[in-house]
Design a protein around this motif. Sequence first.
Motif, PDB file in Angstrom:
ATOM      1  N   PHE A  36       0.935  -1.244   0.180  1.00  0.00           N
ATOM      2  CA  PHE A  36       0.021   0.048  -0.082  1.00  0.00           C
ATOM      3  C   PHE A  36       0.831   1.421  -0.010  1.00  0.00           C
ATOM      4  CE2 PHE A  36      -3.742   3.099   1.591  1.00  0.00           C
ATOM      5  CZ  PHE A  36      -4.161   2.443   0.548  1.00  0.00           C
ATOM      6  N   PRO A  37       0.392   2.130  -0.462  1.00  0.00           N
ATOM      7  CA  PRO A  37       1.942   3.497  -0.771  1.00  0.00           C
ATOM      8  C   PRO A  37       1.441   4.422   0.051  1.00  0.00           C
ATOM      9  CG  PRO A  37      -1.018   3.639  -2.313  1.00  0.00           C
ATOM     10  CD  PRO A  37      -0.935   2.227  -2.183  1.00  0.00           C
ATOM     11  N   ILE A  38       2.546   4.873   0.178  1.00  0.00           N
ATOM     12  CA  ILE A  38       2.822   6.204   1.569  1.00  0.00           C
ATOM     13  C   ILE A  38       3.596   7.203   1.107  1.00  0.00           C
ATOM     14  CG2 ILE A  38       3.854   6.167   3.737  1.00  0.00           C
ATOM     15  CD1 ILE A  38       2.541   4.010   3.717  1.00  0.00           C
ATOM     16  N   LEU A  39       2.802   8.083   1.568  1.00  0.00           N
ATOM     17  CA  LEU A  39       3.053   9.495   0.666  1.00  0.00           C
ATOM     18  C   LEU A  39       4.130  10.137   2.379  1.00  0.00           C
ATOM     19  CD1 LEU A  39       0.068  11.044  -0.529  1.00  0.00           C
ATOM     20  CD2 LEU A  39       1.576   9.152  -1.392  1.00  0.00           C
ATOM     21  N   GLU A  40       4.763  11.312   1.969  1.00  0.00           N
ATOM     22  CA  GLU A  40       4.543  12.629   3.113  1.00  0.00           C
ATOM     23  C   GLU A  40       4.490  13.803   2.225  1.00  0.00           C
ATOM     24  OE1 GLU A  40       8.541  13.762   6.017  1.00  0.00           O
ATOM     25  OE2 GLU A  40       9.084  12.997   3.705  1.00  0.00           O
ATOM     26  N   GLN A  41       2.953  13.924   2.717  1.00  0.00           N
ATOM     27  CA  GLN A  41       2.123  15.205   2.862  1.00  0.00           C
ATOM     28  C   GLN A  41       1.862  14.604   0.865  1.00  0.00           C
ATOM     29  OE1 GLN A  41       4.311  18.519   3.173  1.00  0.00           O
ATOM     30  NE2 GLN A  41       3.944  18.489   5.447  1.00  0.00           N
ATOM     31  N   ASP A  42       1.975  15.306   0.102  1.00  0.00           N
ATOM     32  CA  ASP A  42       2.071  14.727  -1.299  1.00  0.00           C
ATOM     33  C   ASP A  42       2.435  13.825  -2.425  1.00  0.00           C
ATOM     34  OD1 ASP A  42      -1.015  16.208  -0.379  1.00  0.00           O
ATOM     35  OD2 ASP A  42       0.449  18.089  -1.898  1.00  0.00           O
ATOM     36  N   VAL A  43       4.527  13.968  -1.358  1.00  0.00           N
ATOM     37  CA  VAL A  43       5.262  13.690  -2.127  1.00  0.00           C
ATOM     38  C   VAL A  43       5.626  11.655  -1.895  1.00  0.00           C
ATOM     39  CG1 VAL A  43       7.562  13.311  -2.364  1.00  0.00           C
ATOM     40  CG2 VAL A  43       6.988  15.512  -1.875  1.00  0.00           C
ATOM     41  N   PHE A  44       5.177  11.080  -2.980  1.00  0.00           N
ATOM     42  CA  PHE A  44       5.193   9.836  -3.080  1.00  0.00           C
ATOM     43  C   PHE A  44       6.466   8.878  -2.451  1.00  0.00           C
ATOM     44  CE2 PHE A  44       6.226   5.853  -5.084  1.00  0.00           C
ATOM     45  CZ  PHE A  44       4.997   4.383  -4.543  1.00  0.00           C
ATOM     46  N   LEU A  45       6.740   8.242  -1.698  1.00  0.00           N
ATOM     47  CA  LEU A  45       7.824   7.429  -0.619  1.00  0.00           C
ATOM     48  C   LEU A  45       8.579   6.351  -1.226  1.00  0.00           C
ATOM     49  CD1 LEU A  45       7.727   8.873   2.633  1.00  0.00           C
ATOM     50  CD2 LEU A  45       8.719  10.099   0.333  1.00  0.00           C
ATOM     51  N   GLY A  46       7.406   5.479  -1.143  1.00  0.00           N
ATOM     52  CA  GLY A  46       6.930   4.169  -2.005  1.00  0.00           C
ATOM     53  C   GLY A  46       5.932   3.514  -1.297  1.00  0.00           C
ATOM     54  N   SER A  47       6.251   1.620  -1.189  1.00  0.00           N
ATOM     55  CA  SER A  47       4.581   0.765  -0.556  1.00  0.00           C
ATOM     56  C   SER A  47       5.214   0.949   0.397  1.00  0.00           C
ATOM     57  CB  SER A  47       4.417   0.052  -1.568  1.00  0.00           C
ATOM     58  OG  SER A  47       3.500   1.376  -2.738  1.00  0.00           O
ATOM     59  N   ILE A  48       4.399   0.622   1.782  1.00  0.00           N
ATOM     60  CA  ILE A  48       4.236  -0.595   3.049  1.00  0.00           C
ATOM     61  C   ILE A  48       4.123  -1.718   2.203  1.00  0.00           C
ATOM     62  CG2 ILE A  48       2.621  -0.530   3.458  1.00  0.00           C
ATOM     63  CD1 ILE A  48       4.476  -0.413   6.277  1.00  0.00           C
ATOM     64  N   HIS A  65      10.269   3.072   9.953  1.00  0.00           N
ATOM     65  CA  HIS A  65      10.812   2.201   8.577  1.00  0.00           C
ATOM     66  C   HIS A  65      10.790   2.543   7.355  1.00  0.00           C
ATOM     67  CE1 HIS A  65      10.414  -0.776  12.407  1.00  0.00           C
ATOM     68  NE2 HIS A  65       9.996  -0.017  12.272  1.00  0.00           N
ATOM     69  N   LYS A  66      10.796   4.142   6.954  1.00  0.00           N
ATOM     70  CA  LYS A  66      10.598   4.335   5.846  1.00  0.00           C
ATOM     71  C   LYS A  66      11.466   3.952   4.524  1.00  0.00           C
ATOM     72  CE  LYS A  66      12.891   9.098   6.271  1.00  0.00           C
ATOM     73  NZ  LYS A  66      12.889  10.021   6.296  1.00  0.00           N
ATOM     74  N   TYR A  67      12.498   3.261   5.445  1.00  0.00           N
ATOM     75  CA  TYR A  67      13.734   2.988   4.440  1.00  0.00           C
ATOM     76  C   TYR A  67      14.113   1.509   3.439  1.00  0.00           C
ATOM     77  CZ  TYR A  67      16.259   7.248   5.467  1.00  0.00           C
ATOM     78  OH  TYR A  67      16.375   8.592   5.842  1.00  0.00           O
ATOM     79  N   ASN A  68      12.562   0.752   4.201  1.00  0.00           N
ATOM     80  CA  ASN A  68      12.017  -0.686   4.039  1.00  0.00           C
ATOM     81  C   ASN A  68      10.868  -0.452   2.847  1.00  0.00           C
ATOM     82  OD1 ASN A  68      12.798  -0.643   7.811  1.00  0.00           O
ATOM     83  ND2 ASN A  68      13.690  -2.688   5.596  1.00  0.00           N
ATOM     84  N   LEU A  69      10.459   0.661   2.453  1.00  0.00           N
ATOM     85  CA  LEU A  69       9.457   0.526   1.357  1.00  0.00           C
ATOM     86  C   LEU A  69       9.809   0.183   0.474  1.00  0.00           C
ATOM     87  CD1 LEU A  69       8.378   4.617   2.838  1.00  0.00           C
ATOM     88  CD2 LEU A  69       7.398   2.158   3.698  1.00  0.00           C
ATOM     89  N   ASN A  70       8.715  -0.279  -0.295  1.00  0.00           N
ATOM     90  CA  ASN A  70       9.506  -0.604  -1.888  1.00  0.00           C
ATOM     91  C   ASN A  70       9.025   0.767  -2.536  1.00  0.00           C
ATOM     92  OD1 ASN A  70       9.592  -3.577  -1.636  1.00  0.00           O
ATOM     93  ND2 ASN A  70       7.863  -2.486  -0.335  1.00  0.00           N
ATOM     94  N   ARG A  71       9.788   0.838  -3.578  1.00  0.00           N
ATOM     95  CA  ARG A  71      10.109   2.226  -4.233  1.00  0.00           C
ATOM     96  C   ARG A  71       9.779   1.823  -5.341  1.00  0.00           C
ATOM     97  NH1 ARG A  71      12.649   2.758  -0.305  1.00  0.00           N
ATOM     98  NH2 ARG A  71      13.047   4.695   1.359  1.00  0.00           N
TER      99      ARG A  71
END
Length: 219
Positions: A36-48, A65-71
């Motif tokens: 599932f996608p993760i944003l920082e405000q409106d910026v896409f960071l990756g998916s958990i 755990h943002k460095y474990n997100l799938n980009r």
Amino acid sequence: MDKITDFINNQYKPLQVKDFIADATHLFLDVPYSHFPILEQDVFLGSISKEDADIFLSTDSINDHKYNLNRFFVRNDMNWFDVLEEFSKNHTNLLPVLDDKNNYLGFYELDDVLHFFNETTFVKEDGSTIVVEKETADFSFSQICQIVESNDAKILGVFISNNSATKTEITLKISQSNFNEIIQTFRRYNYTILSEHQEDAYLADLKDRSDYLNKYLNI
């Protein structure tokens, strides 16, 4: 036929990086997604991933755990075949969609893209599928098209279904016309027919000869 971008989904809002792992865990209980996608405000960071959400402490923030997100993601101008390939490469059933300025637009679900594939000519039109193989250095799509069209048939779809340094496997769907002649023409051009066909007179003749030989040997 619909455009693939018609299937961009915004039914569920992306999670924010400031949310907790517990929020992701609860979401995965309600939806059948692998990521599932993760944003920082409106910026896409990756998916958990669901796997990670089940492992991490529920009280942690996603940011921990943002460095474990799938980009992985796809662009909104990618064709459906490339999108389907990205699903396979990333072992996911959800792909975030970004535009050329990296704005998050929504996501594709695998089931929707497969539905789109089922509406293509390759699947929907009546025809027959042939799988052929030839030396990688010797095959060409132009030759394949020439073989089919010289037998008064049309190609409805074609793609490389397997490839190695020495051999290339090609899957093609053709309109049903002079099917046996097409198979025999491929053989004359040194293509190996990997698929089985009732219309294949060559194999039928081999079977008849084999049956006759077995009958003779059993006398």
